[in-house]
Design a protein around this motif. Structure first.
Motif, PDB file in Angstrom:
ATOM      1  N   VAL A 141      -5.430  -0.055  -5.360  1.00  0.00           N
ATOM      2  CA  VAL A 141      -5.349  -1.476  -6.290  1.00  0.00           C
ATOM      3  C   VAL A 141      -6.361  -2.627  -5.709  1.00  0.00           C
ATOM      4  CG1 VAL A 141      -3.289  -0.631  -7.245  1.00  0.00           C
ATOM      5  CG2 VAL A 141      -3.531  -2.286  -5.103  1.00  0.00           C
ATOM      6  N   GLY A 142      -6.107  -3.587  -6.350  1.00  0.00           N
ATOM      7  CA  GLY A 142      -6.826  -4.814  -5.742  1.00  0.00           C
ATOM      8  C   GLY A 142      -5.734  -5.668  -4.943  1.00  0.00           C
ATOM      9  N   GLY A 143      -6.144  -6.713  -4.241  1.00  0.00           N
ATOM     10  CA  GLY A 143      -5.435  -7.702  -3.528  1.00  0.00           C
ATOM     11  C   GLY A 143      -4.070  -8.314  -4.351  1.00  0.00           C
ATOM     12  N   TRP A 144      -4.371  -8.648  -5.359  1.00  0.00           N
ATOM     13  CA  TRP A 144      -3.236  -9.182  -6.116  1.00  0.00           C
ATOM     14  C   TRP A 144      -2.291  -8.134  -6.513  1.00  0.00           C
ATOM     15  CZ3 TRP A 144      -1.016  -8.058 -10.903  1.00  0.00           C
ATOM     16  CH2 TRP A 144      -0.200  -9.201 -11.403  1.00  0.00           C
ATOM     17  N   GLU A 145      -2.699  -7.115  -6.915  1.00  0.00           N
ATOM     18  CA  GLU A 145      -1.720  -6.032  -7.210  1.00  0.00           C
ATOM     19  C   GLU A 145      -0.888  -5.479  -6.130  1.00  0.00           C
ATOM     20  OE1 GLU A 145      -4.856  -5.976 -10.399  1.00  0.00           O
ATOM     21  OE2 GLU A 145      -4.994  -5.804  -8.332  1.00  0.00           O
ATOM     22  N   TYR A 146      -1.588  -5.551  -4.949  1.00  0.00           N
ATOM     23  CA  TYR A 146      -0.985  -5.082  -3.850  1.00  0.00           C
ATOM     24  C   TYR A 146       0.227  -5.929  -3.654  1.00  0.00           C
ATOM     25  CZ  TYR A 146      -0.182  -4.525   1.261  1.00  0.00           C
ATOM     26  OH  TYR A 146       0.375  -4.130   2.577  1.00  0.00           O
ATOM     27  N   ASP A 177      -4.426  -3.123 -12.958  1.00  0.00           N
ATOM     28  CA  ASP A 177      -5.642  -2.850 -12.961  1.00  0.00           C
ATOM     29  C   ASP A 177      -6.095  -2.008 -11.604  1.00  0.00           C
ATOM     30  OD1 ASP A 177      -6.350  -4.632 -15.054  1.00  0.00           O
ATOM     31  OD2 ASP A 177      -6.185  -6.307 -13.893  1.00  0.00           O
ATOM     32  N   GLN A 178      -5.578  -0.903 -11.759  1.00  0.00           N
ATOM     33  CA  GLN A 178      -5.968  -0.113 -10.694  1.00  0.00           C
ATOM     34  C   GLN A 178      -7.417   0.418 -10.255  1.00  0.00           C
ATOM     35  OE1 GLN A 178      -3.143   2.648 -11.653  1.00  0.00           O
ATOM     36  NE2 GLN A 178      -4.630   4.361 -12.086  1.00  0.00           N
ATOM     37  N   TYR A 179      -7.926   0.605  -9.155  1.00  0.00           N
ATOM     38  CA  TYR A 179      -9.203   0.950  -9.005  1.00  0.00           C
ATOM     39  C   TYR A 179      -9.553   2.391  -9.036  1.00  0.00           C
ATOM     40  CZ  TYR A 179      -9.966  -3.748  -7.177  1.00  0.00           C
ATOM     41  OH  TYR A 179      -9.923  -5.240  -6.892  1.00  0.00           O
ATOM     42  N   SER A 180      -8.272   3.177  -8.975  1.00  0.00           N
ATOM     43  CA  SER A 180      -8.697   4.496  -8.793  1.00  0.00           C
ATOM     44  C   SER A 180      -7.445   5.326  -9.926  1.00  0.00           C
ATOM     45  CB  SER A 180      -8.562   5.091  -7.648  1.00  0.00           C
ATOM     46  OG  SER A 180      -7.344   5.132  -7.092  1.00  0.00           O
ATOM     47  N   ASP A 181      -7.735   6.789  -9.881  1.00  0.00           N
ATOM     48  CA  ASP A 181      -6.646   7.235 -10.657  1.00  0.00           C
ATOM     49  C   ASP A 181      -5.470   7.462  -9.766  1.00  0.00           C
ATOM     50  OD1 ASP A 181      -8.141   7.852 -12.923  1.00  0.00           O
ATOM     51  OD2 ASP A 181      -8.993   9.653 -12.191  1.00  0.00           O
ATOM     52  N   THR A 182      -4.269   7.456 -10.323  1.00  0.00           N
ATOM     53  CA  THR A 182      -3.274   7.679  -9.387  1.00  0.00           C
ATOM     54  C   THR A 182      -3.222   8.997  -9.010  1.00  0.00           C
ATOM     55  OG1 THR A 182      -1.794   6.170 -10.720  1.00  0.00           O
ATOM     56  CG2 THR A 182      -0.580   7.678  -9.314  1.00  0.00           C
ATOM     57  N   LEU A 183      -3.047   9.368  -7.799  1.00  0.00           N
ATOM     58  CA  LEU A 183      -3.173  10.825  -7.124  1.00  0.00           C
ATOM     59  C   LEU A 183      -1.754  11.079  -6.855  1.00  0.00           C
ATOM     60  CD1 LEU A 183      -6.221  10.462  -4.737  1.00  0.00           C
ATOM     61  CD2 LEU A 183      -6.076  11.120  -7.132  1.00  0.00           C
ATOM     62  N   VAL A 218      -1.001   1.520  -3.373  1.00  0.00           N
ATOM     63  CA  VAL A 218       0.378   1.418  -3.260  1.00  0.00           C
ATOM     64  C   VAL A 218       0.881   2.585  -3.701  1.00  0.00           C
ATOM     65  CG1 VAL A 218       0.376  -1.088  -3.440  1.00  0.00           C
ATOM     66  CG2 VAL A 218       0.180   0.407  -5.495  1.00  0.00           C
ATOM     67  N   CYS A 219       2.156   2.962  -3.884  1.00  0.00           N
ATOM     68  CA  CYS A 219       2.805   3.954  -4.191  1.00  0.00           C
ATOM     69  C   CYS A 219       3.458   3.533  -5.960  1.00  0.00           C
ATOM     70  CB  CYS A 219       3.936   4.580  -3.784  1.00  0.00           C
ATOM     71  SG  CYS A 219       5.153   5.825  -4.405  1.00  0.00           S
ATOM     72  N   ASN A 250      10.727   1.714  -7.416  1.00  0.00           N
ATOM     73  CA  ASN A 250      10.533   0.542  -6.564  1.00  0.00           C
ATOM     74  C   ASN A 250      10.051   0.786  -5.100  1.00  0.00           C
ATOM     75  OD1 ASN A 250      12.743   1.688  -5.382  1.00  0.00           O
ATOM     76  ND2 ASN A 250      14.100  -0.541  -5.279  1.00  0.00           N
ATOM     77  N   TYR A 251       9.430   1.913  -4.973  1.00  0.00           N
ATOM     78  CA  TYR A 251       8.868   2.354  -3.534  1.00  0.00           C
ATOM     79  C   TYR A 251       8.079   1.453  -3.043  1.00  0.00           C
ATOM     80  CZ  TYR A 251      11.137   6.881  -3.973  1.00  0.00           C
ATOM     81  OH  TYR A 251      12.070   7.825  -4.165  1.00  0.00           O
ATOM     82  N   CYS A 252       7.094   0.822  -3.707  1.00  0.00           N
ATOM     83  CA  CYS A 252       6.190  -0.109  -3.212  1.00  0.00           C
ATOM     84  C   CYS A 252       6.989  -1.376  -2.665  1.00  0.00           C
ATOM     85  CB  CYS A 252       5.281  -0.740  -4.251  1.00  0.00           C
ATOM     86  SG  CYS A 252       3.775  -2.094  -3.811  1.00  0.00           S
TER      87      CYS A 252
END
Length: 129
Positions: A73-78, A85-91, A109-110, A114-116
């Motif tokens: 993700v980006g800094g804001w999302e983190y 606005d994730q940068y990649s697919d969720t793995l 992030v996970c 609420n793990y994140c």
């Protein structure tokens, strides 16, 4: 003097050969073991702060599939523990591997529950080799 020139040339050529040897990527297992809820809020930050990561290396996230996942993700999302606005697919399968192609800060992030907010997130600084 004539024998010194070939010796100097040989030494210089040997130096060029050593410099031309390509480096191999390093796999960095995030946290040193499993991607999971950490025992302290600064666990992943401390791990990243003590790990030198270069362009071309890989971040490897090992986790219990179905219990955890990872997304870049980006800094804001983190900061917000968001992945709008994730940068990649969720793995969702383990190990999840991110190849680091560019220098800069990368955020992960996970997305489970609420793990994140419980600390299952990390940012790393990728250095130019």
């Amino acid at each position: 003097m004539a024998t010194a020139i070939p010796s100097l040339l040989a030494a210089l050529l040997a130096g060029c050969v050593i410099l031309a040897v390509p480096t191999t990527a390093t796999d960095h297992v995030v946290g040193g073991s499993l991607w999971s809820i950490p025992t302290s809020s600064d666990y992943y930050r401390n791990w990243a702060g003590n790990t030198t990561i270069f362009v071309g290396d890989n971040l490897v996230f090992r986790f219990d599939a179905g219990m955890y996942d990872v997304v870049e993700v980006g800094g804001w999302e983190y900061k917000a523990c968001s992945w709008v606005d994730q940068y990649s697919d969720t793995l969702k399968s383990s190990p999840a591997v991110f190849h680091l192609d560019f220098a800069g800060v990368k955020y992960y992030v996970c997305t489970i529950g609420n793990y994140c907010s419980l600390g299952v997130k990390i940012w790393v600084s990728v250095q130019q080799a």
